[in-house]
Motif scaffolding. Structure first.
Motif, short mmCIF file in Angstrom:
data_model
loop_
_atom_site.label_atom_id
_atom_site.label_comp_id
_atom_site.label_asym_id
_atom_site.label_seq_id
_atom_site.Cartn_x
_atom_site.Cartn_y
_atom_site.Cartn_z
N VAL A 146 2.01 -50.52 23.37
CA VAL A 146 1.64 -49.71 24.53
C VAL A 146 0.85 -48.48 24.08
CG1 VAL A 146 2.56 -48.23 26.38
CG2 VAL A 146 3.54 -50.51 25.98
N ARG A 147 1.34 -47.80 23.05
CA ARG A 147 0.68 -46.58 22.58
C ARG A 147 -0.73 -46.86 22.04
NH1 ARG A 147 0.31 -44.54 17.63
NH2 ARG A 147 1.93 -45.89 16.77
N LEU A 148 -0.86 -47.91 21.22
CA LEU A 148 -2.15 -48.19 20.61
C LEU A 148 -3.20 -48.68 21.61
CD1 LEU A 148 -1.07 -49.96 17.30
CD2 LEU A 148 -2.04 -47.67 17.56
N THR A 149 -2.76 -49.31 22.69
CA THR A 149 -3.71 -49.82 23.68
C THR A 149 -3.89 -48.86 24.85
OG1 THR A 149 -1.94 -51.02 24.83
CG2 THR A 149 -3.21 -52.25 23.15
N GLY A 150 -3.04 -47.84 24.94
CA GLY A 150 -3.08 -46.93 26.08
C GLY A 150 -2.69 -47.66 27.36
N ALA A 151 -1.79 -48.62 27.22
CA ALA A 151 -1.48 -49.54 28.31
C ALA A 151 -0.60 -48.91 29.39
CB ALA A 151 -0.76 -50.77 27.77
N VAL A 152 -0.74 -49.50 30.57
CA VAL A 152 0.19 -49.32 31.67
C VAL A 152 1.19 -50.46 31.54
CG1 VAL A 152 0.39 -49.48 34.19
CG2 VAL A 152 -1.56 -48.28 33.16
N VAL A 153 2.46 -50.18 31.80
CA VAL A 153 3.48 -51.23 31.78
C VAL A 153 3.89 -51.52 33.22
CG1 VAL A 153 5.79 -51.86 30.98
CG2 VAL A 153 4.27 -50.53 29.49
N ALA A 154 3.79 -52.77 33.63
CA ALA A 154 4.08 -53.15 35.01
C ALA A 154 4.44 -54.63 35.07
CB ALA A 154 2.85 -52.88 35.90
N PRO A 155 5.16 -55.04 36.12
CA PRO A 155 5.47 -56.47 36.26
C PRO A 155 4.24 -57.24 36.74
CG PRO A 155 6.41 -55.21 38.09
CD PRO A 155 5.79 -54.22 37.15
#
Length: 158
Positions: A146-155
Motif C-alpha cells: 500500500v505504501r509503495l504504490t500509494g494505494a487506496v484500500v477498498a473492497p
C-alpha cells in the motif's frame, strides 16, 4: 534471484522493503497466470493477488484483487473517485506500466498510476503479487505494498 531484475524488484531494493521472491517455470499454455503461480508455488490462493488495469473515467487505474476473484469495476470506479470503469486496452497498459500482460506488477510502473488494493489483503501478514514478469512472484507485507504504490484500500473484488 536467477535472471535479471524488474522495475518492481529494483523499487523494493531501493526502498529497502523486506520481501521474498518466488520464481517458477511459467507455462505459456496456462489459462490463468495467478492460479498458475498458486499451483507452482503451493500457495494459499487467498493470499495471491493479480494486477488488473482498467480505465476509470478515461484514466488508467490499477486494481489488485485475489486471483480467485474478479475485479468489480463499479467498486473500483467508486474507490478511485470516478463514475465508470472498463477494462483498459492491453497496448495502453503495456505502455503505461512497462510490463507484459500476465506479468504486471502493482509496483514499478513506467507512469505513476492510481492503485486500489482489495481490502482482503489487510487480513494477511504477507501477500503475493507479480514481481514484474511471468514466473516471478514477490511476497511482502500488505502495508508495504500500500505504501509503495500509494494505494487506496477498498473492497473491489467480486
Amino acid at each position: 534471484m536467477a535472471g535479471k531484475g524488474t522495475p518492481a524488484t529494483a523499487l523494493l531494493a531501493k526502498q529497502k522493503v523486506s520481501h521474498v521472491l518466488h520464481a517458477y517455470d511459467h507455462d505459456p499454455r496456462a489459462a490463468s497466470y495467478g492460479l498458475e503461480a498458486v499451483e507452482a508455488l503451493g500457495l494459499d490462493p487467498a493470499r495471491v493477488f493479480k494486477t488488473l488495469v482498467a480505465e476509470v473515467d478515461g484514466k488508467l487505474t490499477v486494481g489488485v484483487v485475489p486471483v480467485t476473484g474478479q475485479l468489480d469495476l463499479k467498486a473500483l470506479a467508486a474507490a478511485a473517485g470516478g463514475k465508470k470503469a472498463k477494462m483498459a486496452d492491453p497496448a495502453a497498459v503495456r505502455r503505461a506500466t512497462g510490463y507484459v500482460l500476465g506479468g504486471i506488477s502493482p509496483l514499478g510502473h513506467r507512469s505513476r498510476l492510481p492503485v486500489v488494493i482489495d481490502a482482503s489483503a489487510a487480513g494477511f501478514e504477507t501477500v503475493h503479487c507479480s514481481a514484474g514478469r511471468r514466473g516471478l512472484e514477490v511476497e511482502l507485507a500488505p502495508g508495504d505494498l500500500v505504501r509503495l504504490t500509494g494505494a487506496v484500500v477498498a473492497p473491489i473484488a467480486a
